[in-house]
Design an enzyme around this catalytic site. Structure first.
Site, PDB file in Angstrom:
ATOM      1  N   LYS A  53      42.397  40.848  41.747  1.00 57.16           N
ATOM      2  CA  LYS A  53      41.688  39.949  42.722  1.00 57.16           C
ATOM      3  C   LYS A  53      40.314  40.270  42.794  1.00 57.16           C
ATOM      4  O   LYS A  53      39.096  39.428  42.776  1.00 57.16           O
ATOM      5  CB  LYS A  53      42.267  39.772  43.835  1.00 57.16           C
ATOM      6  CG  LYS A  53      43.624  38.754  43.853  1.00 57.16           C
ATOM      7  CD  LYS A  53      44.342  38.819  44.999  1.00 57.16           C
ATOM      8  CE  LYS A  53      45.868  38.278  44.855  1.00 57.16           C
ATOM      9  NZ  LYS A  53      46.489  38.168  46.208  1.00 57.16           N
ATOM     10  N   GLN A  97      46.726  40.692  52.062  1.00 51.89           N
ATOM     11  CA  GLN A  97      47.805  40.958  50.897  1.00 51.89           C
ATOM     12  C   GLN A  97      49.072  41.295  51.436  1.00 51.89           C
ATOM     13  O   GLN A  97      49.122  42.070  52.489  1.00 51.89           O
ATOM     14  CB  GLN A  97      47.345  42.204  49.890  1.00 51.89           C
ATOM     15  CG  GLN A  97      48.368  42.245  48.931  1.00 51.89           C
ATOM     16  CD  GLN A  97      48.211  40.943  47.804  1.00 51.89           C
ATOM     17  OE1 GLN A  97      47.024  40.420  47.841  1.00 51.89           O
ATOM     18  NE2 GLN A  97      49.541  40.691  46.959  1.00 51.89           N
ATOM     19  N   ASP A 120      44.236  31.605  51.122  1.00 54.32           N
ATOM     20  CA  ASP A 120      45.616  31.550  50.451  1.00 54.32           C
ATOM     21  C   ASP A 120      46.251  30.350  50.726  1.00 54.32           C
ATOM     22  O   ASP A 120      47.430  30.055  50.456  1.00 54.32           O
ATOM     23  CB  ASP A 120      46.542  32.714  51.399  1.00 54.32           C
ATOM     24  CG  ASP A 120      46.440  34.026  50.533  1.00 54.32           C
ATOM     25  OD1 ASP A 120      46.549  34.135  49.150  1.00 54.32           O
ATOM     26  OD2 ASP A 120      46.302  35.262  50.929  1.00 54.32           O
TER      27      ASP A 120
HETATM   28  N1  GUN Z   1      51.573  38.612  47.902  1.00 55.18           N
HETATM   29  C1  GUN Z   1      52.156  37.886  46.792  1.00 55.18           C
HETATM   30  N2  GUN Z   1      51.446  36.871  46.554  1.00 55.18           N
HETATM   31  C2  GUN Z   1      50.554  36.692  47.284  1.00 55.18           C
HETATM   32  C3  GUN Z   1      49.586  35.758  47.753  1.00 55.18           C
HETATM   33  O1  GUN Z   1      49.201  34.807  46.725  1.00 55.18           O
HETATM   34  N3  GUN Z   1      48.596  35.766  48.731  1.00 55.18           N
HETATM   35  C4  GUN Z   1      48.761  37.095  49.549  1.00 55.18           C
HETATM   36  N4  GUN Z   1      47.692  37.290  50.490  1.00 55.18           N
HETATM   37  N5  GUN Z   1      49.609  38.036  49.492  1.00 55.18           N
HETATM   38  C5  GUN Z   1      50.484  37.787  48.317  1.00 55.18           C
END
Ligand code: GUN
Length: 283
Positions: A53, A97, A120
């Site tokens: 990311k 996350q 998100d």
């Molecule tokens: N953990 C697994 N997928 C995601 C996501 O799309 N966003 C976040 N913040 N955590 C995750």
């Protein structure tokens, strides 16, 4: 013959487009779009996701702020980090996350993110707006799947769509997006009876159940579109929720793992960050 929907290529196009928009944004508003990412602990999969990311954030020319907190951080320490970013006017998006370590209440932490910085699309306000069909920040993975479906130029209106999995992050928002596309939507989950028969009726299957090769050839109708959201780490490497080799020739379109939905999730995260930044400047 199946068409493979190339998530890597599609996500690259989206990122390159954002790269141009990022330059225009900076010219117009005199600052860089900024995304803050918080990782608590050392979950290896999360470390890989966060690294990817950040790399993509920098690629499109956004400013990336990263906060790595130890596994034994208190809930208060994590909360303080989120609160300071929530109050920082130079920050457009905040991503915590998941999963967080077990001793930290995820809902409590996520609810400290202002809905306007929720890149998100996880917060109740944004999920509620999606439910009502209002413009909002849409969860990155289902949003990425919707973009992949759009790329096929198929009209999904009136089609039978089956979503396997009912998570808050993927299954539920995916079902809402498909409903907004006028699909007839069925959500299957661990308690569903006759799952195979239900899938066999589907024009579109979105597999988001987290079980390697769960969707087998006997569950797929000839000519169906099959989207694989699964990323399962096995002895044989990354495996999706779909038995790709045996299913692919039955389908009209299918997504691979890796190189399918995964890269699209990151592209949509950046797209959401851009949208949050533009909304903030025009609020
Ligand atoms: N953990 C697994 N997928 C995601 C996501 O799309 N966003 C976040 N913040 N955590 C995750």
């Amino acid at each position: 013959m199946a068409n493979i929907i190339d998530g890597k290529k599609l996500s690259q196009e989206i990122k390159d487009n954002l790269k141009e928009k990022s330059v225009e944004f900076e010219k117009l508003y005199g600052r860089k779009i900024t995304l803050a990412v918080i990782l608590v602990g050392e979950n290896p999969a999360s470390q890989v996701y966060v690294k990817n990311k950040i790399k993509a954030t920098e690629y499109v020319g956004f400013k990336s702020l990263s906060f790595y907190l130890p596994n034994d951080s208190t809930e208060e320490q994590v909360a303080d980090t989120v609160k300071s970013l929530a109050n920082d006017n130079s920050v457009d998006g905040i991503l915590v996350q998941l999963p967080l370590p077990k001793h930290i209440n995820e809902t409590k932490i996520l609810n400290l993110i202002p809905a306007s910085k929720d890149v998100d699309g996880f917060l109740p306000e944004n999920v509620g707006k999606l439910m009502l069909g209002m413009p909002t920040t849409i969860a990155c993975t289902p949003y990425g799947v919707a973009k992949m479906l759009e790329s096929t130029n198929i009209d999904f209106s009136g089609k039978n769509a089956v979503v396997i999995g009912r998570s808050n992050i993927v299954g539920k928002p995916m079902a809402l997006l498909l409903l907004n596309m006028n699909c007839t939507v069925t959500i299957c989950h661990s308690k569903t009876k006759n799952l195979k028969e239900i899938c066999k009726q589907a024009d579109l299957i979105v597999a988001a159940i987290g079980k390697p090769k769960f969707v087998t050839a006997d569950m797929v109708k000839d000519g169906a579109v099959v989207i694989d959201v699964g990323i399962n780490r096995t002895e044989n490497g990354l495996v999706g929720d779909v038995d790709f080799e045996n299913v692919k020739d039955l389908t009209s379109y299918i997504t691979p793992v890796p190189g399918g939905v995964g890269p699209m999730t990151i592209a949509m995260l950046l797209n959401n960050t851009y949208l949050c930044a533009v909304r903030k400047e025009n609020a």
